[in-house]
Design a protein around this motif. Structure first.
Motif, PDB file in Angstrom:
ATOM      1  N   GLN A  88     101.809  55.529  26.590  1.00  0.00           N
ATOM      2  CA  GLN A  88     102.994  55.529  27.164  1.00  0.00           C
ATOM      3  C   GLN A  88     102.925  56.922  27.859  1.00  0.00           C
ATOM      4  N   ARG A  89     102.814  57.029  29.423  1.00  0.00           N
ATOM      5  CA  ARG A  89     102.868  58.137  29.908  1.00  0.00           C
ATOM      6  C   ARG A  89     103.946  59.170  29.537  1.00  0.00           C
ATOM      7  N   TRP A  90     105.187  58.787  29.165  1.00  0.00           N
ATOM      8  CA  TRP A  90     106.283  59.623  28.996  1.00  0.00           C
ATOM      9  C   TRP A  90     106.079  60.231  27.552  1.00  0.00           C
ATOM     10  N   ARG A  91     104.981  60.068  26.657  1.00  0.00           N
ATOM     11  CA  ARG A  91     104.512  60.666  25.397  1.00  0.00           C
ATOM     12  C   ARG A  91     103.118  61.644  25.795  1.00  0.00           C
ATOM     13  N   PHE A  92     102.677  61.792  27.128  1.00  0.00           N
ATOM     14  CA  PHE A  92     101.415  62.406  27.143  1.00  0.00           C
ATOM     15  C   PHE A  92     101.775  63.898  27.072  1.00  0.00           C
ATOM     16  N   ASP A  93     100.920  64.661  26.841  1.00  0.00           N
ATOM     17  CA  ASP A  93     101.087  66.053  26.689  1.00  0.00           C
ATOM     18  C   ASP A  93     101.839  66.637  27.884  1.00  0.00           C
ATOM     19  N   VAL A  94     101.522  66.434  28.723  1.00  0.00           N
ATOM     20  CA  VAL A  94     102.167  66.839  30.223  1.00  0.00           C
ATOM     21  C   VAL A  94     103.638  66.904  30.182  1.00  0.00           C
ATOM     22  N   ALA A  95     103.779  65.558  29.759  1.00  0.00           N
ATOM     23  CA  ALA A  95     105.535  65.078  29.587  1.00  0.00           C
ATOM     24  C   ALA A  95     106.124  65.947  28.592  1.00  0.00           C
ATOM     25  N   GLN A  96     105.521  66.540  27.442  1.00  0.00           N
ATOM     26  CA  GLN A  96     106.139  67.317  26.631  1.00  0.00           C
ATOM     27  C   GLN A  96     106.142  68.957  26.792  1.00  0.00           C
ATOM     28  N   SER A  97     105.207  69.143  27.926  1.00  0.00           N
ATOM     29  CA  SER A  97     105.081  70.507  28.314  1.00  0.00           C
ATOM     30  C   SER A  97     106.104  71.006  29.219  1.00  0.00           C
ATOM     31  N   ASN A  98     106.303  72.451  29.164  1.00  0.00           N
ATOM     32  CA  ASN A  98     107.398  73.087  30.274  1.00  0.00           C
ATOM     33  C   ASN A  98     106.667  73.430  31.529  1.00  0.00           C
ATOM     34  N   PHE A  99     107.281  73.283  32.458  1.00  0.00           N
ATOM     35  CA  PHE A  99     106.891  73.619  33.973  1.00  0.00           C
ATOM     36  C   PHE A  99     107.445  74.828  34.209  1.00  0.00           C
ATOM     37  N   ASP A 100     106.691  76.022  34.498  1.00  0.00           N
ATOM     38  CA  ASP A 100     107.195  77.301  34.910  1.00  0.00           C
ATOM     39  C   ASP A 100     106.571  77.520  36.416  1.00  0.00           C
ATOM     40  N   PRO A 101     107.242  77.470  37.344  1.00  0.00           N
ATOM     41  CA  PRO A 101     106.483  77.476  38.804  1.00  0.00           C
ATOM     42  C   PRO A 101     106.388  78.845  38.954  1.00  0.00           C
TER      43      PRO A 101
END
Length: 296
Positions: A88-101
């Motif tokens: 499931q894509r929503w469980r991928f590592d990127v989905a759980q990571s924080n985006f800091d622009p």
């Protein structure tokens, strides 16, 4: 006798052919990295996966079966890939990571996004009209666990705004008579709603995208289009999430929503995915395998 660990990579027919003849770049890099770590690689047909021998296995776009198996799939566009212990894509590592622009160079991100857009979505500069694009996927009358409502209820929630609305059907999904009857009922009730055969022509000039978790919304980011997300997905960070905001508020916020698309796309693809065109692709492949629990 060679006692090196064996990695069996399960692939569909065309991909299996290109892996065996050495013409699939990502798989060439994967093989070199894995063999460089002292393992052996075997290419196998994906249809054999359920009766596979015990041991380490990598499946293309199929669910891992146990802790010794991982899944890999394209991160929306070549040459970007993801290797994960879940499907499931929503469980991928990127989905759980924080985006800091703030930590991403805006000029670097702008150049990256421009080049990617010119390659995968060539055409005139995008505009924004009043149309809302709703790309449908499958099982449109059912609300599944990762969704806030069924797709058909999503279409009605968008239609209630009273704005021009274009709905597209997924080209590889089957829709039964019940699905079509439900959509026709909405067409009769909301005259500002219409169908289009393809999403791409509508996407370039629409106001925003409202979807469960269609990849069309990810492409919309490349064109500066806000996304209202009615389901979980890996590219949720700059979307307007109905689960958090409610459908009405998320839809009303969309017109003014202006996240930093360039820096997000750079982070998502260049930093969080495996870019098979970069020199560090092999190292990233091994790192993803280790993150998935493999002792490689």
């Amino acid at each position: 006798m060679n006692n090196s660990p064996v990695l069996r990579v399960y692939l569909e027919g065309p991909m299996l052919t290109t892996a065996r003849d050495g013409s699939f770049n990502f798989l060439n890099i994967l093989k070199s990295a894995v063999e460089g770590a002292g393992w052996r690689v075997e290419w196998c047909a994906l249809g054999d996966a359920r009766s596979a021998e015990p041991g380490y296995a990598l499946y293309h776009a199929a669910a891992p079966l146990d802790p010794d198996t991982l899944s890999f799939r394209k991160a929306y566009h070549y040459p970007f890939w993801q290797i994960e212990p879940v499907q499931q894509r929503w469980r991928f590592d990127v989905a759980q990571s924080n985006f800091d622009p703030d930590r991403i160079d805006p000029d670097l991100a702008r150049d990256f996004t421009r080049q990617l857009r010119e390659r995968v979505l060539p055409g005139p500069p995008p505009r924004k009209d009043q149309t809302i694009l709703v790309p449908l996927q499958g099982q449109i009358r059912r609300c599944r666990s990762f969704q806030t409502m069924s797709p058909i209820d999503m279409v009605e929630a968008v239609a209630r705004l009273g704005r021009p609305l274009t709905v597209t059907l997924h080209p590889s999904r089957d829709y039964d008579l019940g699905d079509m009857d439900a959509l026709q009922s909405l067409l009769r009730r909301y005259p500002h709603m219409k169908f289009a055969p393809h999403s791409a022509p509508v996407l370039r000039d629409c106001a925003f995208v409202a979807t469960q978790n269609s990849a069309v919304a990810f492409d919309g980011y490349l064109l500066g289009k806000p996304a209202v997300l009615f389901a979980q997905i890996d590219f949720h960070h700059i979307g307007l999430n109905v689960a958090e905001l409610g459908d009405r508020e998320a839809l009303e916020m969309a017109a003014a929503h202006a996240p930093d698309y360039d820096r997000y796309l750079y982070w998502f693809l260049q930093e969080k995915a495996i870019n098979a065109s970069l020199p560090d692709a092999g190292d990233r492949i091994l790192a993803a395998m280790r993150r998935g629990g493999w002792p490689i």
